[in-house]
Design an enzyme around this catalytic site. Sequence first.
Site, short mmCIF file in Angstrom:
data_model
loop_
_atom_site.label_atom_id
_atom_site.label_comp_id
_atom_site.label_asym_id
_atom_site.label_seq_id
_atom_site.Cartn_x
_atom_site.Cartn_y
_atom_site.Cartn_z
N ASP A 86 5.29 1.11 7.10
CA ASP A 86 4.84 0.07 8.04
C ASP A 86 5.83 -0.05 9.19
OD1 ASP A 86 3.10 -0.55 6.00
OD2 ASP A 86 4.26 -2.28 5.31
N1 URA Z 1 4.71 -0.46 0.82
C1 URA Z 1 4.60 -1.32 1.84
O1 URA Z 1 4.16 -2.44 1.68
N2 URA Z 1 5.00 -0.91 3.06
C2 URA Z 1 5.49 0.32 3.30
O2 URA Z 1 5.85 0.65 4.44
C3 URA Z 1 5.59 1.20 2.22
C4 URA Z 1 5.20 0.79 0.98
#
Ligand code: URA
Length: 246
Positions: free
Chosen positions: A113
């Site tokens: 993310d």
């Molecule tokens: N899980 C999440 O919530 N975000 C990420 O970037 C990776 C795994």
Amino acid sequence: MTKALMARLDRLLANLGYGSRKDVQALISGGKVVLDGNILKDVGTKVAVTADLPQRMMIRDRPVDPPAPLVLIMHKPLGVVCSHKEDGERIYGLLPKRWQIRDPGLSTVGRLDKDTSGLILITDDGDYLHRVISPRRHVPKTYLATLDRPLKGSEGSLFSSGELMLEGEEKPLLPAELAVIDPHHARLTITEGRYHQVRRMFAAAGNHVVELHRESVGGLVLPEDLEPGQHRILSAAEAEKVFGDE
Ligand code: URA
């Protein structure tokens, strides 16, 4: 032994992002391309595309960029997106300019993310990418999560149960391993890559992730000296560490 791929010099350099076919032809006829100490003036010269090319070929007195297949490890900083399409600052903008226009192009191996930092692999090798993210391989990924509320103590068994169903999903999550560090910090190892998985897991346990950082993917650990935004080229053997001893 596999035979090295042969490529026309002008096409090779254009694919490595040194410019249009016309640009690289000018570079070659200008005597700026040297292989094994000899100036190459013929744009049609066939070159063996091997991993050691940067040790053998110089462009304007600098080692040529490494040819495909390329695997990079990057420390993803907060605030950049992994998608090629999403709005916002993209992770690819942190790479050298030429690498952003290589053909085959570079893509992240899975995604983190925008608000997650840590280990991300970037490659132009489609087979490698699919091997890493294949749902059949269950490559473990370890995240360090900072939590808004203190942990209750029941999260570990919930996450390892193999029965946790995230909202809107039809299949429960595979068992995941939680190691509590202190009431607001824990390491979570998951073997799937569902959308926002770690944040949604803690939300399902009544908590909220305020910071998330990926420390490792399989047997590859983010090096301590790799600062946010920095990357390093992995050797073929290092890239395979993702798969552990399988
Ligand atoms: N899980 C999440 O919530 N975000 C990420 O970037 C990776 C795994």
